[in-house]
Design an enzyme around this catalytic site. Structure first.
Site, PDB file in Angstrom:
ATOM      1  N   ASP A   1       0.753  -0.794   0.100  1.00 60.28           N
ATOM      2  CA  ASP A   1       0.088   0.057  -0.012  1.00 60.28           C
ATOM      3  C   ASP A   1       1.175   1.735   0.138  1.00 60.28           C
ATOM      4  O   ASP A   1       1.918   1.478  -0.984  1.00 60.28           O
ATOM      5  CB  ASP A   1      -0.488   0.141   1.167  1.00 60.28           C
ATOM      6  CG  ASP A   1      -2.114   0.875   0.583  1.00 60.28           C
ATOM      7  OD1 ASP A   1      -2.522   1.605   0.458  1.00 60.28           O
ATOM      8  OD2 ASP A   1      -3.634   0.107   1.459  1.00 60.28           O
TER       9      ASP A   1
ATOM     10  N   HIS B   1      -3.413   5.535   3.893  1.00 60.72           N
ATOM     11  CA  HIS B   1      -4.592   4.713   2.826  1.00 60.72           C
ATOM     12  C   HIS B   1      -3.554   3.738   3.521  1.00 60.72           C
ATOM     13  O   HIS B   1      -4.177   2.513   4.337  1.00 60.72           O
ATOM     14  CB  HIS B   1      -4.094   5.331   1.697  1.00 60.72           C
ATOM     15  CG  HIS B   1      -5.074   3.804   1.286  1.00 60.72           C
ATOM     16  ND1 HIS B   1      -4.972   2.704   0.731  1.00 60.72           N
ATOM     17  CD2 HIS B   1      -6.452   3.817   0.841  1.00 60.72           C
ATOM     18  CE1 HIS B   1      -5.756   2.139   0.417  1.00 60.72           C
ATOM     19  NE2 HIS B   1      -6.384   2.755  -0.136  1.00 60.72           N
TER      20      HIS B   1
ATOM     21  N   ASN C   1     -13.995   0.696  -7.365  1.00 64.60           N
ATOM     22  CA  ASN C   1     -14.520   1.572  -6.617  1.00 64.60           C
ATOM     23  C   ASN C   1     -15.472   2.309  -7.588  1.00 64.60           C
ATOM     24  O   ASN C   1     -16.305   3.353  -7.463  1.00 64.60           O
ATOM     25  CB  ASN C   1     -13.360   2.497  -5.852  1.00 64.60           C
ATOM     26  CG  ASN C   1     -13.381   2.040  -3.852  1.00 64.60           C
ATOM     27  OD1 ASN C   1     -14.102   1.287  -3.663  1.00 64.60           O
ATOM     28  ND2 ASN C   1     -12.253   2.880  -3.922  1.00 64.60           N
TER      29      ASN C   1
ATOM     30  N   SER D   1     -10.503  -0.337  -0.763  1.00 70.28           N
ATOM     31  CA  SER D   1      -9.598  -0.933  -0.082  1.00 70.28           C
ATOM     32  C   SER D   1     -10.371  -1.023   1.104  1.00 70.28           C
ATOM     33  O   SER D   1      -9.495  -1.889   2.371  1.00 70.28           O
ATOM     34  CB  SER D   1      -9.159   0.873   0.047  1.00 70.28           C
ATOM     35  OG  SER D   1      -8.116   1.145  -1.684  1.00 70.28           O
TER      36      SER D   1
END
Length: 594
Positions: free
Chosen positions: A144, A177, A269, A345
């Site tokens: 990530d 994130h 998304n 996510s």
């Protein structure tokens, strides 16, 4: 024949050992023991046994409550050693059972003050999963934006990671994130601070492949996958994706899969009818997002590539309550904050955390872990567009399915060690005494059959051997067999010899005189003597019953309605002789049923 006999005895001994390995059923804790005295025992006998226990073990047996006298239930302080000793002592003859007085407790939520805001964890039933495992020993790689060790990750274990964006060893987060994703997987839990994580005793491996702006290259991602596989990762989470198929990434995923790593990725998304890459690749579990209402979140991709659905959150305007709350960083300042995010996510790390729990519960291969996650998921029947894949993630059901019937060699070795069987003193000081009667019954039945064979030659076949086992010992290693959610009476029945069958069905330790007699062997002989093959089963059973009754008369002459003294012993010996005489008559040449 001698080799076959030795092999049979070895297998029976091994089976007996396995039967006493209680696996999942023995995970409870206790510091006292329950003794349930038989109802046919008088008050004077009970008092005598209670005094004997008090003197031998230096304890004070007590009634459990004011109502316990009618049921003859006494409690004794003690540990495993005391329990094992009581089960092998004289007092066992006077009790219905002797067992641990397990300590149960109320199911409580973690003490993290904001856990109540994590609707997502309760929706996947994680609290029940924590009763069995918290992911200890499992490493989850978070591919990530990096992971910063914010305060609510202080007690979480980290292993060596890497920053592939800046080509350095420290994979710090400059976006927020990755830290948020890591929190869902393994946020420090029960630390009286912040929120909770799913596999909070797992290790985190931070791998930075996305910059502070959230973008990264396929080359870095593929390289990080190989790094994770080569450095001990059990699970990989990729809450990232995009368009464009890459052979380089596919090869990296295949490499990780071959090395036993479970790979999980977010579906994307865009609300499109197909998951993004890498969720679309084979050997990757693609995860769509659920709203707090349990329906597909409007933003979540669906259709091709979706394997499971997990909470991704859906916020209404500025209201954060519908999002996924975790501890992360403010990208502008780098300071620790608690933020609610939404997206696939956020859904993917739910699956990664549960995958870690499943692997910690004993499932090792990545395909097997994926099957457990899918089979345990809550299925949605009306899902023509594949919003949910195999269904909605259920942590408790996954862990229970993973734990069902899992008995490894390591577990068995630990059981041998914990019960003293690896200690030579166990075999010298009488710890193995409970095995001798069964061995004597089996060996005795074979010796009796061998004796008859010398006088009346006959062929030794499977039907005779089966009868010998059924009559003498039964498949006694099944008596203690534990199968999750299965009824136990079939195992008790199969684990009993014919003389023990009546007491097994009635739940008593004393033999039922109708079963522990010549009656059933006589019936089998009458019914089967005219059959060329099955008559030997009847003969073997009759010989086995003779051996069982003879050994029981010596070791534990306890018969219902006859007590455990001279009358019971005489009854057993008489019926043992009658059974042997019946078998001798049945093998005599020319004897047939009319």
């Amino acid at each position: 024949m001698r080799k076959l006999l030795l092999l049979g005895l070895f297998l029976i001994g091994l089976g007996w050992a396995l039967s006493n390995f209680s696996g999942l059923a023995a995970r409870g804790t206790y510091d006292s023991i329950v003794l349930d005295f038989r109802e046919d025992i008088g008050a004077a006998q009970i008092e005598s046994q209670v005094q004997s226990i008090a003197q031998k073990y230096n304890v004070t047996p007590r009634l459990n409550s004011a109502f316990s006298f009618a049921d003859h239930i006494f409690i004794v302080k003690g540990d495993r050693a005391t329990l094992d000793s009581l089960k092998k002592s004289e007092v066992k003859k006077y009790t219905e059972f002797i067992e641990p007085d397990y300590i149960y407790s109320a199911f409580t939520a973690p003490n993290d003050p904001d856990y109540g805001k994590q609707w997502n964890l309760r929706s996947i039933n994680v609290e029940a999963a924590w009763d069995d495992t918290q992911g200890e020993g499992i490493t989850v790689a978070v591919i990530d934006t990096g992971v910063s060790q914010v305060p609510d990750l202080k007690e979480t274990k980290f292993v060596k990671g890497y920053d592939f964006v800046n080509d350095q060893s420290e994979a710090n987060d400059d976006n927020g994130h990755g830290t948020h994703v890591a929190g869902t997987i393994a946020q420090s839990t029960n630390n009286g601070f912040g929120v909770a994580g799913i596999a909070y005793k797992a290790n985190l491996m931070p791998l930075k492949v996305l910059s502070g702006g959230g973008g990264g290259t396929v080359a870095d991602i593929a390289e990080s996958i190989r790094f994770a596989a080569d450095n001990g990762a059990d699970v990989i989470n990729m809450s990232l994706g995009g368009g464009g198929e890459s052979q380089l990434m596919q090869e990296a995923i295949d490499y990780a899969h071959q090395k036993g790593v479970v790979v999980i990725a977010a579906a994307g998304n865009a609300g499109e009818n197909a998951a993004s890459y890498p969720a679309r690749y084979p050997h990757v579990i693609g995860v769509s997002a659920l709203s707090p209402a349990g329906t597909k979140a409007p933003y979540s991709n669906f259709g091709a590539g979706i394997d499971l659905a997990a909470p991704g959150g859906m916020k209404e305007g500025e209201d954060p309550t519908g999002g996924i709350l975790q501890n992360t960083i403010d990208p502008a300042t780098g300071e620790s904050v608690f933020e609610s995010y939404q997206g696939t996510s956020m859904a993917a790390p739910h699956v990664a955390g549960v995958a870690a729990l499943v692997k910690a519960a004993g499932i090792k291969e990545p395909d097997a872990i994926e099957n457990v996650l899918k089979q345990s998921a809550l299925q949605i029947k009306d899902d023509a567009l594949n919003h949910y894949g195999a269904g909605k993630l259920d942590a408790a059901a996954a862990v229970k399915l993973a734990a069902r019937g899992q008995i490894t060699f390591r577990d068995f070795f630990r059981w041998l060690r914990d019960n003293g069987y690896l200690n030579p003193r166990f075999w010298i000081d009488g710890g193995v005494i409970a095995l001798w009667p069964k061995m004597a019954m089996v060996l005795g039945s074979y010796l009796l059959a061998w004796f008859l064979r010398n006088y009346f030659p006959f062929a030794w076949g499977w039907s005779l051997s089966t009868g010998l086992v059924a009559g003498s010992s039964g498949l006694f290693f099944l008596k203690g067999f534990y199968l999750f959610d299965a009824p136990q009476w079939p195992f008790r029945a199969l684990g009993s010899s014919i003389p023990e069958l009546g007491s097994a069905l009635q739940g008593s330790s004393a033999l039922n005189p109708l079963f522990a007699s010549v009656l059933i062997p006589l019936g089998l002989i009458v019914l089967l003597l005219g059959h060329a093959q099955w008559k030997w089963f009847a003969i073997g059973t009759t010989i086995g019953v003779a051996a069982c009754l003879g050994v029981s008369a010596v070791t534990s002459p306890s018969v219902m309605w006859l007590g455990d003294g001279t009358i019971a012993r005489g009854f057993l010996i008489m019926n043992a002789l009658l059974c042997f005489a019946l078998a001798r008559l049945a093998v005599k040449p020319g004897v047939q049923s009319t």
